[in-house]
Design a protein around this motif. Structure first.
Motif, mmCIF file in Angstrom:
data_model
loop_
_atom_site.group_PDB
_atom_site.id
_atom_site.type_symbol
_atom_site.label_atom_id
_atom_site.label_comp_id
_atom_site.label_asym_id
_atom_site.label_seq_id
_atom_site.Cartn_x
_atom_site.Cartn_y
_atom_site.Cartn_z
ATOM 1 N N GLU A 10 0.813 -1.215 0.000
ATOM 2 C CA GLU A 10 0.000 0.000 0.000
ATOM 3 C C GLU A 10 0.852 1.274 0.000
ATOM 4 O O GLU A 10 0.461 2.296 -0.566
ATOM 5 C CB GLU A 10 -0.906 -0.035 1.229
ATOM 6 C CG GLU A 10 -1.981 1.010 1.219
ATOM 7 C CD GLU A 10 -3.046 0.716 2.258
ATOM 8 O OE1 GLU A 10 -2.831 -0.179 3.094
ATOM 9 O OE2 GLU A 10 -4.074 1.397 2.229
ATOM 10 N N ALA A 17 0.416 8.104 -5.556
ATOM 11 C CA ALA A 17 -0.738 8.992 -5.637
ATOM 12 C C ALA A 17 -0.372 10.415 -5.243
ATOM 13 O O ALA A 17 -0.997 11.376 -5.689
ATOM 14 C CB ALA A 17 -1.862 8.474 -4.741
ATOM 15 N N GLY A 116 -9.315 -1.702 12.610
ATOM 16 C CA GLY A 116 -10.552 -1.052 12.188
ATOM 17 C C GLY A 116 -10.854 0.230 12.932
ATOM 18 O O GLY A 116 -11.662 1.040 12.481
ATOM 19 N N LEU A 117 -10.216 0.457 14.088
ATOM 20 C CA LEU A 117 -10.454 1.683 14.854
ATOM 21 C C LEU A 117 -9.938 2.926 14.155
ATOM 22 O O LEU A 117 -10.423 4.020 14.388
ATOM 23 C CB LEU A 117 -9.779 1.600 16.224
ATOM 24 C CG LEU A 117 -10.444 0.746 17.294
ATOM 25 C CD1 LEU A 117 -9.604 0.790 18.558
ATOM 26 C CD2 LEU A 117 -11.857 1.261 17.573
ATOM 27 N N ARG A 118 -8.910 2.761 13.328
ATOM 28 C CA ARG A 118 -8.299 3.897 12.614
ATOM 29 C C ARG A 118 -7.768 4.952 13.582
ATOM 30 O O ARG A 118 -7.986 6.151 13.385
ATOM 31 C CB ARG A 118 -9.273 4.560 11.611
ATOM 32 C CG ARG A 118 -10.061 3.618 10.752
ATOM 33 C CD ARG A 118 -9.257 2.601 10.016
ATOM 34 N NE ARG A 118 -8.253 3.168 9.151
ATOM 35 C CZ ARG A 118 -7.116 2.572 8.848
ATOM 36 N NH1 ARG A 118 -6.797 1.405 9.365
ATOM 37 N NH2 ARG A 118 -6.250 3.142 8.035
ATOM 38 N N LYS A 136 -4.414 16.640 7.270
ATOM 39 C CA LYS A 136 -5.283 15.630 7.885
ATOM 40 C C LYS A 136 -6.728 16.131 7.909
ATOM 41 O O LYS A 136 -7.666 15.369 7.625
ATOM 42 C CB LYS A 136 -4.789 15.318 9.289
ATOM 43 C CG LYS A 136 -5.687 14.439 10.130
ATOM 44 C CD LYS A 136 -5.878 13.047 9.544
ATOM 45 C CE LYS A 136 -6.829 12.206 10.409
ATOM 46 N NZ LYS A 136 -7.486 11.152 9.603
ATOM 47 N N ALA A 137 -6.920 17.402 8.218
ATOM 48 C CA ALA A 137 -8.276 17.947 8.267
ATOM 49 C C ALA A 137 -8.921 17.898 6.878
ATOM 50 O O ALA A 137 -10.113 17.656 6.743
ATOM 51 C CB ALA A 137 -8.264 19.375 8.792
ATOM 52 N N ARG A 138 -8.124 18.133 5.839
ATOM 53 C CA ARG A 138 -8.671 18.057 4.477
ATOM 54 C C ARG A 138 -9.001 16.619 4.100
ATOM 55 O O ARG A 138 -9.991 16.362 3.431
ATOM 56 C CB ARG A 138 -7.665 18.622 3.457
ATOM 57 C CG ARG A 138 -7.653 20.129 3.373
ATOM 58 C CD ARG A 138 -6.949 20.571 2.102
ATOM 59 N NE ARG A 138 -5.601 20.021 1.998
ATOM 60 C CZ ARG A 138 -4.506 20.592 2.473
ATOM 61 N NH1 ARG A 138 -4.606 21.745 3.106
ATOM 62 N NH2 ARG A 138 -3.342 20.029 2.320
ATOM 63 N N ALA A 139 -8.143 15.674 4.505
ATOM 64 C CA ALA A 139 -8.360 14.267 4.131
ATOM 65 C C ALA A 139 -9.593 13.730 4.842
ATOM 66 O O ALA A 139 -10.533 13.267 4.216
ATOM 67 C CB ALA A 139 -7.137 13.424 4.485
ATOM 68 N N ASP A 140 -9.568 13.769 6.145
ATOM 69 C CA ASP A 140 -10.732 13.461 6.966
ATOM 70 C C ASP A 140 -10.314 13.626 8.402
ATOM 71 O O ASP A 140 -9.148 13.482 8.728
ATOM 72 C CB ASP A 140 -11.270 12.052 6.741
ATOM 73 C CG ASP A 140 -12.733 11.927 7.224
ATOM 74 O OD1 ASP A 140 -13.247 12.891 7.812
ATOM 75 O OD2 ASP A 140 -13.335 10.878 6.996
ATOM 76 N N ARG A 141 -11.274 13.926 9.249
ATOM 77 C CA ARG A 141 -10.960 13.989 10.658
ATOM 78 C C ARG A 141 -11.220 12.631 11.275
ATOM 79 O O ARG A 141 -11.867 11.778 10.683
ATOM 80 C CB ARG A 141 -11.793 15.074 11.329
ATOM 81 C CG ARG A 141 -11.444 16.465 10.781
ATOM 82 C CD ARG A 141 -11.952 17.544 11.700
ATOM 83 N NE ARG A 141 -11.548 18.868 11.216
ATOM 84 C CZ ARG A 141 -12.225 19.558 10.309
ATOM 85 N NH1 ARG A 141 -13.318 19.062 9.767
ATOM 86 N NH2 ARG A 141 -11.807 20.747 9.930
ATOM 87 N N THR A 142 -10.695 12.424 12.475
ATOM 88 C CA THR A 142 -10.854 11.154 13.179
ATOM 89 C C THR A 142 -11.973 11.295 14.201
ATOM 90 O O THR A 142 -12.129 12.349 14.817
ATOM 91 C CB THR A 142 -9.527 10.780 13.868
ATOM 92 O OG1 THR A 142 -8.520 10.676 12.865
ATOM 93 C CG2 THR A 142 -9.638 9.450 14.595
ATOM 94 N N ASN A 143 -12.743 10.233 14.345
ATOM 95 C CA ASN A 143 -13.831 10.174 15.312
ATOM 96 C C ASN A 143 -13.400 10.721 16.676
ATOM 97 O O ASN A 143 -12.519 10.169 17.332
ATOM 98 C CB ASN A 143 -14.269 8.710 15.433
ATOM 99 C CG ASN A 143 -15.467 8.535 16.332
ATOM 100 O OD1 ASN A 143 -15.623 9.245 17.329
ATOM 101 N ND2 ASN A 143 -16.320 7.592 15.972
ATOM 102 N N THR A 144 -14.053 11.797 17.104
ATOM 103 C CA THR A 144 -13.706 12.439 18.366
ATOM 104 C C THR A 144 -13.984 11.535 19.560
ATOM 105 O O THR A 144 -13.212 11.493 20.523
ATOM 106 C CB THR A 144 -14.527 13.729 18.549
ATOM 107 O OG1 THR A 144 -14.523 14.443 17.320
ATOM 108 C CG2 THR A 144 -13.950 14.599 19.629
ATOM 109 N N ASP A 146 -13.940 8.291 19.674
ATOM 110 C CA ASP A 146 -12.897 7.260 19.756
ATOM 111 C C ASP A 146 -11.620 7.841 20.372
ATOM 112 O O ASP A 146 -10.961 7.181 21.182
ATOM 113 C CB ASP A 146 -12.558 6.732 18.357
ATOM 114 C CG ASP A 146 -13.704 5.924 17.753
ATOM 115 O OD1 ASP A 146 -14.569 5.462 18.513
ATOM 116 O OD2 ASP A 146 -13.714 5.768 16.521
ATOM 117 N N GLY B 116 -18.844 14.496 15.452
ATOM 118 C CA GLY B 116 -17.589 13.868 15.839
ATOM 119 C C GLY B 116 -17.470 12.413 15.402
ATOM 120 O O GLY B 116 -16.372 11.869 15.378
ATOM 121 N N THR B 144 -14.281 0.861 11.257
ATOM 122 C CA THR B 144 -15.160 -0.250 10.877
ATOM 123 C C THR B 144 -16.213 -0.519 11.945
ATOM 124 O O THR B 144 -17.375 -0.805 11.633
ATOM 125 C CB THR B 144 -14.331 -1.535 10.692
ATOM 126 O OG1 THR B 144 -13.164 -1.217 9.946
ATOM 127 C CG2 THR B 144 -15.121 -2.584 9.961
#
Lengths: 272, 272
Positions: A10, A17, A116-118, A136-144, A146, B116, B144
């Motif tokens: 990967e 990319a 899977g938690l990322r 990171k904010a542009r790509a996606d944020r992470t579940n707050t 979590d 979030g 996931t």
């Protein structure tokens, strides 16, 4: 951008990319051969436990790596993907601690909790922080939720207890795997198992690793060839990469038995 | 890439970071004025409930939008950010259902559950699916466990029950906000409240919206000016964007009272 000669496929796609060129650095028994880095801006390494070969970078190579970064203003990305799991040796300090302005340290909960938690974390050179946070904010944020849950898990001490339990359990699995292979497939050589959740299983010369994979797959066992992780074209003998963290506890013995059977069933490879 | 003349400031940064040019399309009482789209490849719209103005796109404009996409092979990105919350009117169907090969539909759990969580979904033209899946995998994958939990929440029927309860609760908040403003700040005009979780509060001409914001902030109330969401330079009167979903239930009455007090305290703006 330079990566180790063995690693996750990967990474190649991610680098491509982003429009960067990709070169590789060979691995030997001391880890990445940093003296062969050549002209590159950044190198991604797995110094604590090379993935997938399993070697730990020697103190001398660690010093060379830091010197390369300081001399060339290069960036070292230190991927500490399974840093929590050391068995037969003292934990190795992070390169990042030796040269915080030249090393971007990457840790993750993928091995200690679940992929899977990322959830992962970076310790960045100060001058990169703003840019990486924005990207990171542009790509996606992470579940707050979590993130807050992990923070509570860590500060309560429960994460440490979980790691100690997991380390013990994975070490037992490692021992059972190595013992079973020693007994039932005495011709193979198991390497890279002083740490982590996977083993490299070197087959005797001439044996067909793809046959082992196919035979294992028929028994619902997913294993990989070392070839699948190779990024240069240096020849090597037939070998498997066996993750031993995945099967549920009740299925582990049977998974190991299936692996041994698949190895024993493999014929010699057709002559090239 | 074209966006509506009002919307989230973040969209501009995202478009700029991807290297695309950005143009805007004006909004009137029927929604985006699609006939003014001009020469563009893609347009992002909030047809069900324009953000933040709150207008729903008229049937005629919806037809025009689909015709534009079919005639120019343009892409419509339909941002249905609060589609679950409709109060005084029938739910409007998605543009996507009218032209699935021209519309990328975007839904989200940010309003129905929590921002979030970072859970959203796309319904894509078939020819875009592979490319978008690959880009998302490069950017980051989504937890996931959260996805499986949401799937279970939906299939069990509990999500629908949650939405019905939430719709009722937010409608009551909307009614309380409108009634309080009517009583305590009778000079303002409240618009865009047939749906969603926010209101546009138009102040009488000459009033200083920034004073209201500052006065509210002194009482720990975060509200925004309509200016903060404007992407073109068409003049408009002073106005606030008030989200009424955020305060906890026990604090809602006091938050509304603080808002009314902040509006009443605002002096006329200095002459320009």
């Amino acid at each position: 951008m330079t990566v180790e000669a063995y690693g996750l496929p990967e990474h190649r796609r991610i680098v491509a990319a982003s429009g960067l060129g990709l070169s590789t650095v060979p691995i030997d028994t001391q880890g990445a051969t940093v003296s062969k880095l050549g002209d590159t801006d950044a190198v991604m390494l797995t110094p604590a436990h090379q993935f997938p070969l399993g070697v730990a970078m020697s103190p001398r190579r660690r010093t060379e790596t830091i010197r390369w970064a300081a001399d060339t203003a290069g960036l070292v990305i230190e991927d500490d993907y399974d840093g929590e799991f050391r068995y037969d040796r003292q934990p190795v300090g992070a390169l990042q601690a030796l040269a915080p302005e030249h090393v971007a340290y990457v840790g993750t909960a993928s091995k200690s909790l679940a992929p899977g938690l990322r959830l992962a974390w970076l310790v960045l050179p100060a001058e990169l922080t703003d840019e990486v946070v924005a990207a990171k904010a542009r790509a996606d944020r992470t579940n707050t939720l979590d993130q807050l849950t992990l923070a509570e898990f860590i500060t309560s001490g429960a994460y440490d207890r979980h790691l100690r339990r997991s380390r013990h359990a994975y070490r037992r699995r490692r021992d059972r795997l190595v013992a079973a292979l020693h007994q039932h497939a005495p011709d193979v050589r198991v390497t890279g198992v002083a740490a982590g959740l996977h083993a490299v299983v070197e087959l005797p010369a001439g044996h067909d690793e793809n046959h082992v994979i196919a035979s294992a797959a028929q028994h619902d066992l997913a294993i990989e060839t070392l070839n699948g992780y190779q990024r240069d074209d240096t020849p090597h003998g037939p070998a498997l990469v066996v993750g031993y963290g995945t099967p549920p506890e009740h299925a582990f013995s049977s998974a190991v038995a299936k692996l041994c059977a698949a190895i024993r069933s493999a014929p010699l490879a057709p002559a090239p």
